[in-house]
Motif scaffolding. Sequence first.
Motif, PDB file in Angstrom:
ATOM      1  N   TYR A  24       0.840  -1.308  -0.197  1.00 41.14           N
ATOM      2  CA  TYR A  24       0.134   0.196  -0.001  1.00 41.14           C
ATOM      3  C   TYR A  24       0.901   1.209  -0.039  1.00 41.14           C
ATOM      4  O   TYR A  24       0.608   2.311  -0.668  1.00 41.14           O
ATOM      5  CB  TYR A  24      -1.032  -0.124   1.246  1.00 41.14           C
ATOM      6  N   ASP A  25       2.080   1.299   0.788  1.00 40.97           N
ATOM      7  CA  ASP A  25       2.837   2.470   0.703  1.00 40.97           C
ATOM      8  C   ASP A  25       3.786   2.521  -0.518  1.00 40.97           C
ATOM      9  O   ASP A  25       3.874   3.458  -0.892  1.00 40.97           O
ATOM     10  CB  ASP A  25       3.754   2.271   1.922  1.00 40.97           C
ATOM     11  N   LYS A  49       1.467   4.279  -3.009  1.00 38.34           N
ATOM     12  CA  LYS A  49       1.452   5.792  -2.566  1.00 38.34           C
ATOM     13  C   LYS A  49       2.420   6.321  -3.226  1.00 38.34           C
ATOM     14  O   LYS A  49       2.315   7.287  -3.934  1.00 38.34           O
ATOM     15  CB  LYS A  49       1.189   5.800  -1.227  1.00 38.34           C
ATOM     16  N   TYR A  75      -7.573  -1.603  -3.608  1.00 34.88           N
ATOM     17  CA  TYR A  75      -8.403  -0.106  -3.034  1.00 34.88           C
ATOM     18  C   TYR A  75      -9.303   0.054  -4.228  1.00 34.88           C
ATOM     19  O   TYR A  75      -8.951  -0.016  -5.499  1.00 34.88           O
ATOM     20  CB  TYR A  75      -7.381   1.010  -3.028  1.00 34.88           C
ATOM     21  N   ASP A 111     -13.477  12.373   0.714  1.00 36.71           N
ATOM     22  CA  ASP A 111     -14.002  12.137   2.225  1.00 36.71           C
ATOM     23  C   ASP A 111     -14.967  12.972   2.843  1.00 36.71           C
ATOM     24  O   ASP A 111     -14.801  14.234   2.467  1.00 36.71           O
ATOM     25  CB  ASP A 111     -12.630  11.641   3.022  1.00 36.71           C
ATOM     26  N   TYR A 119      -9.765  15.959   1.412  1.00 38.36           N
ATOM     27  CA  TYR A 119      -8.692  15.121   1.116  1.00 38.36           C
ATOM     28  C   TYR A 119      -7.372  15.200   1.982  1.00 38.36           C
ATOM     29  O   TYR A 119      -7.146  16.273   2.644  1.00 38.36           O
ATOM     30  CB  TYR A 119      -7.957  15.512  -0.254  1.00 38.36           C
ATOM     31  N   LEU A 120      -7.134  13.950   2.424  1.00 40.00           N
ATOM     32  CA  LEU A 120      -5.649  14.148   3.003  1.00 40.00           C
ATOM     33  C   LEU A 120      -4.609  14.086   1.940  1.00 40.00           C
ATOM     34  O   LEU A 120      -4.675  13.195   1.083  1.00 40.00           O
ATOM     35  CB  LEU A 120      -5.584  12.963   3.987  1.00 40.00           C
ATOM     36  N   ASP A 171      -1.654  12.617   1.518  1.00 38.37           N
ATOM     37  CA  ASP A 171      -0.942  11.584   1.302  1.00 38.37           C
ATOM     38  C   ASP A 171      -1.794  10.213   1.296  1.00 38.37           C
ATOM     39  O   ASP A 171      -1.396   9.218   1.475  1.00 38.37           O
ATOM     40  CB  ASP A 171       0.311  11.373   2.306  1.00 38.37           C
ATOM     41  N   ASP A 172      -3.165  10.516   1.218  1.00 37.73           N
ATOM     42  CA  ASP A 172      -3.828   9.284   1.040  1.00 37.73           C
ATOM     43  C   ASP A 172      -4.256   9.177  -0.539  1.00 37.73           C
ATOM     44  O   ASP A 172      -4.288   9.821  -1.252  1.00 37.73           O
ATOM     45  CB  ASP A 172      -5.080   9.603   2.047  1.00 37.73           C
ATOM     46  N   PHE A 173      -4.962   7.680  -0.588  1.00 39.98           N
ATOM     47  CA  PHE A 173      -5.319   7.485  -1.922  1.00 39.98           C
ATOM     48  C   PHE A 173      -6.215   8.456  -2.732  1.00 39.98           C
ATOM     49  O   PHE A 173      -5.973   8.440  -3.916  1.00 39.98           O
ATOM     50  CB  PHE A 173      -5.785   5.893  -2.015  1.00 39.98           C
ATOM     51  N   ASP A 191      -2.875  16.286   7.480  1.00 34.49           N
ATOM     52  CA  ASP A 191      -2.847  14.964   8.186  1.00 34.49           C
ATOM     53  C   ASP A 191      -4.232  14.996   9.068  1.00 34.49           C
ATOM     54  O   ASP A 191      -4.848  15.884   9.230  1.00 34.49           O
ATOM     55  CB  ASP A 191      -1.524  14.825   8.956  1.00 34.49           C
ATOM     56  N   GLU A 192      -4.439  13.937   9.818  1.00 37.01           N
ATOM     57  CA  GLU A 192      -5.469  13.691  10.608  1.00 37.01           C
ATOM     58  C   GLU A 192      -5.415  14.463  11.677  1.00 37.01           C
ATOM     59  O   GLU A 192      -6.589  15.115  12.407  1.00 37.01           O
ATOM     60  CB  GLU A 192      -5.714  12.105  11.142  1.00 37.01           C
TER      61      GLU A 192
END
Length: 417
Positions: A182-183, A186, A258, A276, A295-296, A298-300, A336-337
């Motif tokens: 997964y990483d 990315k 994904y 999201d 959107y984050l 660094d997320d898909f 980020d979160e």
Amino acid sequence: MDHKTLTNIIKFAPNENETWDFKEKWHESNGELLRDIINFANTPSHGDSYIIFGISDEDGSVHGVDKNDPNRKNKQQLQDYLRTIPFAQNYYPKTNVETLEIKGKLVDILTVYNTNNVPLFLMQDVVRVDNNNKKKKKGKPLERGLIYSRIGDSNTPVDQSTTDERMEELWQKRFRLDVNVYDRFKYILKDYKNWTYVPRLNNATYYIYTKDPDFLIEEIYDDELKNRDSFMSYSLSQFKLRIGWNIVRLKYRGTILYDNFFNYFDNATFGAIIPDERFIKIHDKDYSSGAYSYYLKDDFPFLITMLITNLRGGLTNDRGRFTFNTFKKDVLLIDDESQRLELEKQTENYLKDNIREVIPKATEVKSVKSQMKLDMGIDDKPKYDDQKVMNMILDNKLTHLMIKIYNSSKNNSKEEN
């Protein structure tokens, strides 16, 4: 670094490792400082490293730094120095310098930021000399071609390269062979130039990573299209509000890693993975909550959107670029979160006294419904009563407000630095 993190690290002093090192004072030789930075940059871990000045490496006591130490550097001075160093690749270590007070004394923290551009090495020798007496050498020069790396609490000897095992770990880190699939996905999603766009093949569109075709993106028709919403809160700023739907799948060796929905805007001049969505409380007699789109970075969802936008020319033609820039007005883009959660708190506090800023006005509802009517199909009409349109406008205005608060916070932070 915050005060709590620094305090927790100092508890371990004088014990050192591949993440931190303690120094009572700044290096008397820039060359020796450079040696430490290269050793910390060349580690297989994926975290930042720290050189902490003002702490005894003998007993871990806090001595503090001398404010008048001529060897002391700030962030800009250190980065300017590193730019002059003849690194073998077009990259130099990124660093930061900040000062915190511990037990009434000043402690400097030099952060060596994590990088995947390893191993770092020199293409020319760098002589280590005394900062205050350039004719006085401080040990052997740092040699070109040698690869230094921090192992445990020790640096590689100045006239040697690190071990074969560590060298292998560094190359694995560079090509993301040490992380899960997964990483790795990315990482390669950002490598735009090595992807190939293959439209309309066997009723699907493909995006193939040419360096490793085991990594594949498949875009297919959405069989449930007729049941999807034709208008979303994040399409309300577009010239044409109606959106289209497809499905995007990330595959590795045929296995789906994904999948998500993919929207088209403005007759397919631009497309994006659906953002999201999160809800926050709204203290109003007609609304208990509102949703914002984000959107984050660094997320898909964001990474896939940017890859497809680049491959399909969305940033090279005026209409696609305009649609993309309009889309960004309706979607919060955040790092980020932790930032997202903090922004939620800021927004909720702000809305306690400014709730009317996000409540839809009758004129706004009328305007949006008029725009929707131009694009609306027969099947759409029953879905979009006044309440649904008002909810969409509320969510859109809430997202706009959060973007405004977020950008304001970032600008204030830059001014403080």
